[in-house]
Design an enzyme around this catalytic site. Structure first.
Site, PDB file in Angstrom:
ATOM      1  N   LYS A 104      38.066  -5.867  99.752  1.00 44.09           N
ATOM      2  CA  LYS A 104      38.708  -4.575  99.499  1.00 44.09           C
ATOM      3  C   LYS A 104      37.691  -3.450  99.445  1.00 44.09           C
ATOM      4  O   LYS A 104      37.935  -2.364  99.970  1.00 44.09           O
ATOM      5  CB  LYS A 104      39.530  -4.621  98.210  1.00 44.09           C
ATOM      6  CG  LYS A 104      40.800  -5.436  98.405  1.00 44.09           C
ATOM      7  CD  LYS A 104      41.786  -5.269  97.284  1.00 44.09           C
ATOM      8  CE  LYS A 104      43.090  -5.957  97.691  1.00 44.09           C
ATOM      9  NZ  LYS A 104      43.940  -6.258  96.549  1.00 44.09           N
TER      10      LYS A 104
ATOM     11  N   LYS B 126      49.412 -13.165 110.098  1.00 49.14           N
ATOM     12  CA  LYS B 126      50.589 -13.402 109.260  1.00 49.14           C
ATOM     13  C   LYS B 126      51.282 -12.100 108.882  1.00 49.14           C
ATOM     14  O   LYS B 126      50.650 -11.042 108.832  1.00 49.14           O
ATOM     15  CB  LYS B 126      50.211 -14.264 108.048  1.00 49.14           C
ATOM     16  CG  LYS B 126      49.560 -13.609 106.921  1.00 49.14           C
ATOM     17  CD  LYS B 126      49.361 -14.625 105.785  1.00 49.14           C
ATOM     18  CE  LYS B 126      49.077 -13.826 104.530  1.00 49.14           C
ATOM     19  NZ  LYS B 126      48.754 -14.480 103.345  1.00 49.14           N
TER      20      LYS B 126
ATOM     21  N   LYS C 156      52.322  -7.043 104.117  1.00 46.58           N
ATOM     22  CA  LYS C 156      52.663  -5.665 103.768  1.00 46.58           C
ATOM     23  C   LYS C 156      51.543  -4.704 104.163  1.00 46.58           C
ATOM     24  O   LYS C 156      51.801  -3.599 104.594  1.00 46.58           O
ATOM     25  CB  LYS C 156      52.883  -5.601 102.250  1.00 46.58           C
ATOM     26  CG  LYS C 156      53.915  -4.614 101.834  1.00 46.58           C
ATOM     27  CD  LYS C 156      55.303  -5.152 102.027  1.00 46.58           C
ATOM     28  CE  LYS C 156      56.296  -4.035 102.152  1.00 46.58           C
ATOM     29  NZ  LYS C 156      57.678  -4.517 102.111  1.00 46.58           N
TER      30      LYS C 156
END
Ligand code: TRP
Length: 344
Positions: free
Chosen positions: A124, A206, A209
């Protein structure tokens, strides 16, 4: 000598626990088939604790009204998807304040270097996310969530494996330092053969979101016409044969998987039924199957969101159940680490 609370309350079934962050207004089909469907199944076999990880969601700055709304919506989606609050303890993480307290104890057991090696944090921050200290200590709060309930198993996706490993390390470290029998060392429960749903537009990655474009996603709360449209424009391949072949035909294979899990029809049967027919037919039928499955879900969601007071009552009673276990664990932890009990 403090003992595991798991032995204090006699239980027939081993305990499991899992949580999801309230980071969006709607789960997508991947969350639903990959995680929620398993949670629902596991309720039969285990003493299940499921929660909305609202404290974890604070690691990403979110408008307070949005966070509140998403927290309720996430809980409602658990119920609409089949989590039965009569059988499973369904609650909000922040309602059981012991989570934050045990999280602190876990922080104090974790090496700075050890925390720095957690891949989720590294990924991140590498992507330029402006990280706060909460994001850094995220895995220790997650360890607290799990260890609080003496969970034997934690059903999670592959992406959470490293968090499970640090949880096990912390439990073992705690027990070594403060006495055996302090905390239960959990096992991951990475459900084999659970459906992996891919992005409709990019079927080699995959459905997610954060990673998928809006057209690549099927949201559980989406308007059925929109869902059908996204399925119709799913990426396939230049052949014309409906065949399951993840390597060479990821798009068609993904559509077959979606159909198969929702309709309960075996993939080979679908291949037979679609022999000699085109992708248009397949897409149309997949859209029908998805919409049929989501219609009762959306209806139940509408009822739940229509009565927020009832939803809040369900969550409050789940938290009451969870708190009984959490308070016993914290009493044991406080004693073991050497915190003086407050005199009454
Ligand atoms: N980190 C999990 C996720 O993003 C959510 C979570 C928080 C969780 N605490 C947990 C999952 C405890 C299982 C057990 O999906």
């Amino acid at each position: 000598m403090a003992r595991m609370s798991a032995t204090e309350t006699p239980q027939a079934a081993p305990r499991i626990l899992s949580g999801m962050q309230p980071t969006s207004d709607s789960l997508h089909l991947g969350n639903y088939l990959g995680a929620l469907v398993n949670w629902v199944k596991l309720q039969d076999e285990f003493d299940a604790y499921y929660f909305v990880a609202d404290l974890h969601a604070l690691t990403v700055p979110t408008d307070p009204a949005v966070l509140r709304d998403r927290t309720r919506k996430t809980a409602a989606q658990f119920i609409a998807g089949g989590v039965d609050p009569e059988r499973s303890a369904l609650f909000c993480q922040s309602h059981v304040t012991e989570h934050a307290e045990l999280g602190w104890v876990m922080n104090c057991l974790t090496g700075f270097g050890e925390a720095s090696r957690m891949t989720q944090f590294k990924d991140k921050t590498a992507k330029g996310q402006n990280a706060n200290v909460g994001l850094f200590t995220y895995p220790m709060l997650m360890a607290a969530d799990i260890l609080m309930y003496d969970a034997a198993y934690v059903p999670v996706g592959e992406d959470q494996r490293q968090h499970l490993e640090i949880t096990r390390d912390l439990a073992e470290r705690f027990n070594t330092r403060f006495g055996e029998g302090g905390l239960v060392v959990p096992e991951p429960y990475i459900v084999k053969g659970s459906a992996k749903i891919q992005d409709l537009q990019d079927p080699t990655s995959k459905m997610s979101k954060t990673g998928s474009s809006p057209k690549g996603l099927i949201d559980l709360m989406q308007d059925p016409a929109k869902i059908a449209k996204n399925i119709r424009s799913a990426v396939t391949d230049t052949e014309a044969e409906v065949r399951y072949d993840v390597e060479n035909k990821p798009g068609v294979s993904n559509l077959l998987v979606i159909h198969s899990v929702l309709s309960g029809t075996r993939i080979e049967e679908l291949e037979r039924a679609f022999a000699g027919r085109g992708y248009g037919d397949l897409k149309k039928e997949v859209a029908d199957v998805v919409v049929d499955a989501l219609t009762p879900f959306q209806k139940r969601m509408a009822e739940l969101l229509d009565d927020p007071a009832e939803l809040d009552r369900i969550l409050a009673s789940g938290a009451d159940r969870a708190r009984v276990v959490a308070q016993a664990t914290m009493a044991r932890v406080r004693d073991l680490v050497g915190l003086v009990p407050a005199a009454r």
